[in-house]
Design a protein around this motif. Sequence first.
Motif, PDB file in Angstrom:
ATOM      1  N   ALA A 363       0.830  -1.206   0.000  1.00 14.81           N
ATOM      2  CA  ALA A 363       0.000   0.000   0.000  1.00 14.81           C
ATOM      3  C   ALA A 363       0.865   1.258   0.000  1.00 14.81           C
ATOM      4  N   ALA A 364       1.926   1.248   0.800  1.00 15.22           N
ATOM      5  CA  ALA A 364       2.822   2.402   0.834  1.00 15.22           C
ATOM      6  C   ALA A 364       3.538   2.580  -0.499  1.00 15.22           C
ATOM      7  N   ALA A 366       2.443   1.590  -3.476  1.00 17.17           N
ATOM      8  CA  ALA A 366       1.459   2.087  -4.446  1.00 17.17           C
ATOM      9  C   ALA A 366       1.197   3.573  -4.225  1.00 17.17           C
ATOM     10  N   THR A 367       1.099   3.975  -2.969  1.00 16.06           N
ATOM     11  CA  THR A 367       0.914   5.394  -2.656  1.00 16.06           C
ATOM     12  C   THR A 367       2.105   6.220  -3.136  1.00 16.06           C
ATOM     13  N   GLN A 368       3.300   5.685  -2.917  1.00 15.79           N
ATOM     14  CA  GLN A 368       4.511   6.370  -3.371  1.00 15.79           C
ATOM     15  C   GLN A 368       4.479   6.556  -4.883  1.00 15.79           C
ATOM     16  N   ALA A 435      -6.161  10.111  -5.687  1.00 14.66           N
ATOM     17  CA  ALA A 435      -5.596   8.782  -5.940  1.00 14.66           C
ATOM     18  C   ALA A 435      -6.376   8.009  -6.990  1.00 14.66           C
ATOM     19  N   ASN A 439      -5.226   4.732  -8.917  1.00 10.84           N
ATOM     20  CA  ASN A 439      -5.524   3.528  -8.149  1.00 10.84           C
ATOM     21  C   ASN A 439      -6.787   3.758  -7.329  1.00 10.84           C
ATOM     22  N   ASP A 441      -7.732   1.531  -4.743  1.00 15.11           N
ATOM     23  CA  ASP A 441      -7.665   0.805  -3.478  1.00 15.11           C
ATOM     24  C   ASP A 441      -7.984   1.771  -2.332  1.00 15.11           C
ATOM     25  N   GLU A 443      -7.311   1.815   0.839  1.00 13.06           N
ATOM     26  CA  GLU A 443      -6.176   2.140   1.702  1.00 13.06           C
ATOM     27  C   GLU A 443      -5.233   3.129   1.038  1.00 13.06           C
ATOM     28  N   VAL A 444      -5.006   2.930  -0.266  1.00 10.52           N
ATOM     29  CA  VAL A 444      -4.144   3.842  -1.012  1.00 10.52           C
ATOM     30  C   VAL A 444      -4.773   5.221  -1.108  1.00 10.52           C
ATOM     31  N   VAL A 448      -2.954   8.489   0.351  1.00 12.62           N
ATOM     32  CA  VAL A 448      -2.629   9.610  -0.542  1.00 12.62           C
ATOM     33  C   VAL A 448      -3.238  10.905  -0.017  1.00 12.62           C
TER      34      VAL A 448
END
Length: 557
Positions: A363-364, A366-368, A435, A439, A441, A443-444, A448
């Motif tokens: 998740a981190a 993907a956020t990055q 986000a 994406n 998701d 959580e993402v 974000v």
Amino acid sequence: MSTHSGIPGFLPCDHPFLAASMGHDSFEEQTQKKFRNGTENAPTQIANGIAPQPSISFVSPAPVIMANLPTENTPLLSTPIPSIEEGVHCSNKRDCPSTWVIFREELGVLAKYTLPIFTTHLFEFSFNIASVVAIGHISTTALAAATLAFMTASVSGYAIIQGLVSALDTLLPAAWTSSPRLVGLWSQRMLVVTTATLIPVLMIWFNAESILLLLRQDPEVAHLAAVYLRWASFGLPAYSFNCVSRRYFQSQGLFAVPTKIILVVAPINTFLNYIFVWGPEPIRIGFIGAPIATSISFNLISISSIIYGIFYVERTAWHPISVRSFTGLGCLVKLGLAGVGQTASEWWSWELNNLAASFLGPAALATQSVLLISSSCTFQAPFALSLATSVRIGNLLGKEQARRAGISACAAIVLAVAISVIWSTMFISFRQSWAYLVNDDPEVVTLVASILPLVAMYQVFDGIAAVTSGILRARGKQLVGALINISAYYVIGIPFGIWLAFKMDTGLVGLWVGITVSLIYCSVWGIYLCITTDWQKEVRKVLDRLAVENKNANQAK
């Protein structure tokens, strides 16, 4: 550079001639001497029947017929030195005593220069997006390999070339307004330097698989990344040529030329990515189609630049190819290596930051990716402004307009803040839904949204740091920029971010705090160096550099 910084004010190539040629005379006295001796009044001399001499020493008048002898400087000195048309009529303190008037004019000039550069770099950035989108639908492994390959290409190739070519940001704009044919000569010399640099870079690319395996990458991903790099290598010489040719055009004020070319090639690149990766069976070649499409596109840009330069651009800046193209490379190498330190240190810091993010979970990571793509897109604007600022200040230094150069530097910083505020407002306004562009998701999306306010603040300092780096390049201070970046990222920002992320359990937020602290440090130093610059000294450095080249030209005859 101002002596206030405590760092030597020039590189060895800046003043090799100054002590011998100037003695105890002031800058103004030297200028008057050169004016009397014909180095700054060539058009008037020709009109009066006198052949101009490039030497600083006094020469006797010659008959008018001597002015027609073919020399290296004849095309330049037979007409007034060209200037970039910009709609600014204020040329000195007497004509325009108001700093505010000059400031407003410089804002307009910089905005006009920045727009086509921004368009060019944004569409070139689309090459990467097209490849990622095309490969991303093949498989996760293919996408990971393409990402790893591009990261390797950036660290070992693109960043180094960009750093080397940044030497032209110092040399070409000032030459254009003082001795235009040096624009062509220095461009040719840079092509020699970058061509020699391509040899070790290509050796790394063609042996990438074994290198990546030593770095403990997944074998399948490492193999596909190496395949990607081998095909991408066919576009690397063209990429190098494009970096040089772009500076060649931009230093002359021909900002629209690279923009016109990229506007034609970018759609072709998108089409080639689709056809090669997902097209009909006889044409479709899958994974390798993306790097092949990019390589073809880079070569199309090179071919178009050559055609445009030959048939549609005045030859004022062109220098005949000669032995001199392979001499005098020391100054370029010194400035270029310092530029590599300035440019590559920043690029490499982001790769380290991404590597740290990979240890924080899917998740981190993907956020990055979402935040990095967003910041990379918005960065194209201040980066374009930094290039425009280098050109503008270089042109003014070449025209010996020290006061206006200083005001232009301040105007660039103000414009950078204004652009950054626009991006910051956009991020804050749409942080809850941003986000979803990449994406969906939950959580993402939440992560974000929580980090975007920090990214919004980061934009301001990122913009200032980019523009002050451009000012340093215009002054030939790539080494100073490299020292600032290295200390900012590797001594302060990255260690602090990693400590926050892993020791204080702040996760991805900590990494972004670290990078933001780095940019605050860069911005503060950049602004300080800008406001303490002795711009008259910068003019003297430019005049001396050109005097050395003229002296070398005379000795070569």
